[in-house]
Design a protein around this motif. Structure first.
Motif, PDB file in Angstrom:
ATOM      1  N   ILE A 128     -27.320  37.677   5.108  1.00 61.10           N
ATOM      2  CA  ILE A 128     -27.352  38.695   6.153  1.00 61.10           C
ATOM      3  C   ILE A 128     -28.686  38.556   6.874  1.00 61.10           C
ATOM      4  O   ILE A 128     -29.755  38.716   6.271  1.00 61.10           O
ATOM      5  CB  ILE A 128     -27.224  40.114   5.575  1.00 61.10           C
ATOM      6  CG1 ILE A 128     -25.934  40.255   4.769  1.00 61.10           C
ATOM      7  CG2 ILE A 128     -27.272  41.154   6.691  1.00 61.10           C
ATOM      8  CD1 ILE A 128     -25.815  41.592   4.050  1.00 61.10           C
ATOM      9  N   LEU A 129     -28.651  38.253   8.157  1.00 63.05           N
ATOM     10  CA  LEU A 129     -29.860  38.038   8.945  1.00 63.05           C
ATOM     11  C   LEU A 129     -30.291  39.326   9.637  1.00 63.05           C
ATOM     12  O   LEU A 129     -29.466  40.221   9.861  1.00 63.05           O
ATOM     13  CB  LEU A 129     -29.613  36.940   9.982  1.00 63.05           C
ATOM     14  CG  LEU A 129     -29.295  35.556   9.405  1.00 63.05           C
ATOM     15  CD1 LEU A 129     -28.859  34.606  10.513  1.00 63.05           C
ATOM     16  CD2 LEU A 129     -30.483  34.995   8.642  1.00 63.05           C
ATOM     17  N   PRO A 130     -31.563  39.444  10.003  1.00 59.55           N
ATOM     18  CA  PRO A 130     -32.014  40.653  10.695  1.00 59.55           C
ATOM     19  C   PRO A 130     -31.511  40.708  12.129  1.00 59.55           C
ATOM     20  O   PRO A 130     -31.283  39.677  12.772  1.00 59.55           O
ATOM     21  CB  PRO A 130     -33.545  40.528  10.653  1.00 59.55           C
ATOM     22  CG  PRO A 130     -33.805  39.057  10.541  1.00 59.55           C
ATOM     23  CD  PRO A 130     -32.675  38.507   9.717  1.00 59.55           C
ATOM     24  N   ALA A 131     -31.337  41.930  12.622  1.00 59.65           N
ATOM     25  CA  ALA A 131     -31.016  42.162  14.033  1.00 59.65           C
ATOM     26  C   ALA A 131     -32.049  43.127  14.603  1.00 59.65           C
ATOM     27  O   ALA A 131     -32.741  43.836  13.859  1.00 59.65           O
ATOM     28  CB  ALA A 131     -29.608  42.723  14.188  1.00 59.65           C
ATOM     29  N   PHE A 132     -32.163  43.170  15.907  1.00 60.56           N
ATOM     30  CA  PHE A 132     -33.134  44.037  16.568  1.00 60.56           C
ATOM     31  C   PHE A 132     -32.756  45.500  16.365  1.00 60.56           C
ATOM     32  O   PHE A 132     -31.602  45.890  16.531  1.00 60.56           O
ATOM     33  CB  PHE A 132     -33.189  43.713  18.056  1.00 60.56           C
ATOM     34  CG  PHE A 132     -34.154  44.559  18.838  1.00 60.56           C
ATOM     35  CD1 PHE A 132     -35.512  44.546  18.543  1.00 60.56           C
ATOM     36  CD2 PHE A 132     -33.693  45.363  19.872  1.00 60.56           C
ATOM     37  CE1 PHE A 132     -36.404  45.324  19.268  1.00 60.56           C
ATOM     38  CE2 PHE A 132     -34.585  46.144  20.608  1.00 60.56           C
ATOM     39  CZ  PHE A 132     -35.939  46.129  20.297  1.00 60.56           C
ATOM     40  N   GLN A 133     -33.763  46.322  15.999  1.00 57.81           N
ATOM     41  CA  GLN A 133     -33.480  47.735  15.749  1.00 57.81           C
ATOM     42  C   GLN A 133     -34.381  48.686  16.537  1.00 57.81           C
ATOM     43  O   GLN A 133     -34.358  49.886  16.300  1.00 57.81           O
ATOM     44  CB  GLN A 133     -33.547  48.040  14.256  1.00 57.81           C
ATOM     45  CG  GLN A 133     -34.822  47.611  13.569  1.00 57.81           C
ATOM     46  CD  GLN A 133     -34.690  47.682  12.044  1.00 57.81           C
ATOM     47  OE1 GLN A 133     -33.608  47.839  11.489  1.00 57.81           O
ATOM     48  NE2 GLN A 133     -35.820  47.590  11.367  1.00 57.81           N
ATOM     49  N   GLY A 134     -35.146  48.162  17.475  1.00 54.20           N
ATOM     50  CA  GLY A 134     -35.830  49.037  18.419  1.00 54.20           C
ATOM     51  C   GLY A 134     -37.309  49.232  18.229  1.00 54.20           C
ATOM     52  O   GLY A 134     -37.952  49.852  19.088  1.00 54.20           O
ATOM     53  N   ASN A 135     -37.894  48.752  17.132  1.00 51.07           N
ATOM     54  CA  ASN A 135     -39.342  48.882  16.989  1.00 51.07           C
ATOM     55  C   ASN A 135     -40.032  47.771  17.782  1.00 51.07           C
ATOM     56  O   ASN A 135     -39.726  46.591  17.620  1.00 51.07           O
ATOM     57  CB  ASN A 135     -39.767  48.857  15.520  1.00 51.07           C
ATOM     58  CG  ASN A 135     -39.260  47.645  14.771  1.00 51.07           C
ATOM     59  OD1 ASN A 135     -38.102  47.282  14.897  1.00 51.07           O
ATOM     60  ND2 ASN A 135     -40.124  47.017  13.987  1.00 51.07           N
ATOM     61  N   VAL A 136     -40.926  48.152  18.662  1.00 58.46           N
ATOM     62  CA  VAL A 136     -41.571  47.209  19.574  1.00 58.46           C
ATOM     63  C   VAL A 136     -43.083  47.408  19.527  1.00 58.46           C
ATOM     64  O   VAL A 136     -43.571  48.481  19.167  1.00 58.46           O
ATOM     65  CB  VAL A 136     -41.070  47.405  21.028  1.00 58.46           C
ATOM     66  CG1 VAL A 136     -39.569  47.144  21.122  1.00 58.46           C
ATOM     67  CG2 VAL A 136     -41.404  48.800  21.544  1.00 58.46           C
TER      68      VAL A 136
END
Length: 563
Positions: free
Chosen positions: A356-364
């Motif tokens: 399971i790879l990471p996906a973007f979740q909004g922390n910038v």
């Protein structure tokens, strides 16, 4: 030492006995039905047998490792397709619209990699491994128990004399084959398989080398074990959570254990396969991917490295509002972890363990608020120390832009190269992202009914067909946009979501099912899997079950050795 990994069929808690203690903060879970209310059985298992006589490898006094057909199952759905949500009919519990997890684990793994695993474990040459392995996605093992809702199984048979081996292991996937062979070694050869720091593997005083020297022979199968099918009761056995990669894995090397951290990734992946784990969180090396993505949006390397935590605290700068602690993050470390991740993925795929790879979740990085002043970004004080954190609302178009670029980069860097050009083309379609995906004070807090003033104009109001009174509107539109950031690049995307965020008491007994129902409605049927990751202490399985969401029941053993 024997520890337990718990499986769960909704409200039925059962156990799988596993030799050896868990690592620090290892999280292991098993997939469960979306809805069931049958009574819990007295024994449990990862695999099951339909026999009414002595089960293969069944312990005499402890719980049955391979329970009979009267025991519970271990698949992640209420029933076979057509029995529950896909047809709109109710599943076992009467929950209408319960989702069936849409994924096939069959046919994964390579027999050469499984043989090499046992050569490492037994400390022999690959030609001296006693098994001949067959992996066949279409395999239908004998005597499937009624309790099984999985197509995954294995069979042990006496190997053909012409093979020069003792045991033939036929299985639907690599982890099933490895589990079956390991169970033979446990039950017939008095072996066990554990973590290096817990004493390592016990191979019965080098039994395999005694066989090679002519001082012993591999035990023959009992007649009632020869050819008996063993069926996985639920499709998924899952390992890790996001914190494991900082608590336990941060210093792991691939083939050799780092000093004072007695474990390697090779040993860890071997252990996973030996215990039937077929889905794992693959979070290593993502900082290098994010660095390149944020560079394309104007964030320079110095700013990015200062925003990231140091190596031992990366979990908390990846999505939990802690930044700059133990940093700046060295470029050399990011590069080495990127290469390590590619090794991890190559081996896990060879073994048939789905990453399971990471996906973007909004922390910038907070610098993004200056670079994009019109974006819905909230800069806030860190929750756990360090510098400022910044969160981008998933309904803002910038969220989709970053999500698309990150997905493209993660597939190119960590996907499977199908055309031989050195660039990844496709993944196993599993991604992990957590949070509520709102601006304000995410990822852990949002009051029910607290509307985002930008949400309607940017994401579009939900239609009557998409929403009803049982769902929380804001959760729906934010979850929908978060999934679209994965799905627009990978149309086959499956979303793993850690349910930890729903354990913090911000929702009451009425509100929590509304939030869960909104997430379920926001994602195509069968594409969302929730981890009920603290089930032994603070379970959320009941509302998940009543909502009809596929979920994992798991344990957090000791919080990094602090308990």
């Amino acid at each position: 030492c024997v520890t337990t990994v718990c499986t769960h069929t909704d409200r039925q808690a059962t156990r799988v006995l596993v030799q050896g203690p868990m690592p620090r903060v290892l999280f292991v879970a098993a997939a469960v039905a979306a809805a069931s209310v049958a009574a819990a059985p007295s024994t449990s298992a990862l695999f099951g047998s339909a026999k009414t006589t002595r089960d293969l490898f069944a312990p005499a006094t402890t719980g049955d490792l391979f329970p009979r057909s009267s025991t519970t199952s271990e698949r992640d759905e209420t029933g076979e397709p057509g029995e529950s949500g896909e047809s709109g009919e109710s599943g076992e519990s009467g929950v209408v619209g319960a989702d069936v997890l849409d994924y096939d684990f069959r046919g994964r793994g390579d027999v050469g990699a499984i043989s090499a695993l046992f050569a490492r474990v037994l400390a022999v040459g690959i030609d001296d491994v006693p098994f001949v392995f067959l992996i066949d996605a279409s395999l239908v093992c004998s005597a499937k128990p009624d309790a099984s809702r999985s197509d995954l199984c294995y069979e042990l048979r006496t190997a053909p004399a012409t093979s020069g081996k003792a045991i033939q292991v036929s299985a639907t996937s690599g982890p099933d084959a490895a589990y079956g062979a390991a169970m033979y070694l446990r039950a017939y050869c008095n072996m066990s398989f554990s973590w290096d720091r817990a004493g390592g593997d016990n191979t019965n005083d080098g039994f395999a080398t005694k066989v090679m020297a002519g001082e012993a022979s591999w035990p023959a199968l009992y007649n009632h074990d020869d050819g008996a099918g063993q069926w996985r009761l639920r499709d998924i056995s899952y390992g890790f959570n996001v914190c494991t990669h900082s608590y336990s894995h941060v210093w792991y090397q691939f083939e050799t254990a780092a000093e004072h951290f007695g474990q390697s990734w090779q040993g860890l992946l071997d252990w996973m396969a030996l215990n039937g784990i077929n889905l794992h969180l693959a979070y290593t090396g993502q900082e290098e991917v994010y660095r390149k993505v944020y560079n394309s949006f104007g964030v320079d390397d110095v700013t990015f490295r200062a925003w990231s935590n140091g190596p031992a605290h990366l979990t908390w700068s990846r999505g939990q509002s802690m930044h700059g602690v133990g940093g700046p993050l060295p470029q050399e470390f990011m590069t080495s972890q990127w290469h390590l991740q590619r090794q991890i993925l190559e081996r896990s795929r060879a073994l048939g363990i789905v990453p399971i790879l990471p996906a973007f979740q909004g922390n910038v990085p907070p610098a993004m608020a200056d670079l994009f002043p019109g974006a819905n970004i909230t800069v806030q004080d860190a929750h756990w120390g360090g510098g400022s954190a910044a969160w981008l609302d998933s309904t803002d178009p910038l969220f989709q832009s970053i999500g698309d670029k990150f997905m493209s980069a993660i597939i190119a860097d960590f996907g499977m190269d199908t055309d031989g050009d050195g660039v990844g083309d496709v993944t196993e379609h599993w991604y992990e992202a957590d949070g509520l995906f709102t601006s304000g004070d995410p990822p852990w807090r949002r009051r029910m009914g607290e509307a985002d003033e930008h949400a309607g104009e940017q994401a579009g109001a939900a239609t009557d067909a998409e929403m009803d009174a049982a769902m929380d509107h804001e959760s729906f539109i934010h979850a929908r946009q978060a999934y679209l950031a994965m799905n627009s690049t990978d149309p086959e995307a499956r979303w793993m979501y850690q349910g930890w965020i729903w354990n913090n008491g911000q929702y009451d007994d009425v509100q929590l099912p509304q939030v869960m129902a909104a997430f379920k409605a926001a994602v195509p049927s069968g594409r969302l899997l929730v981890s009920d990751m603290w089930s032994e202490w603070s379970p959320i399985s009941q509302p998940l079950s009543s909502t009809g969401l596929p979920y994992l029941w798991g344990t957090l053993q000791n919080f990094g050795g602090t308990l």
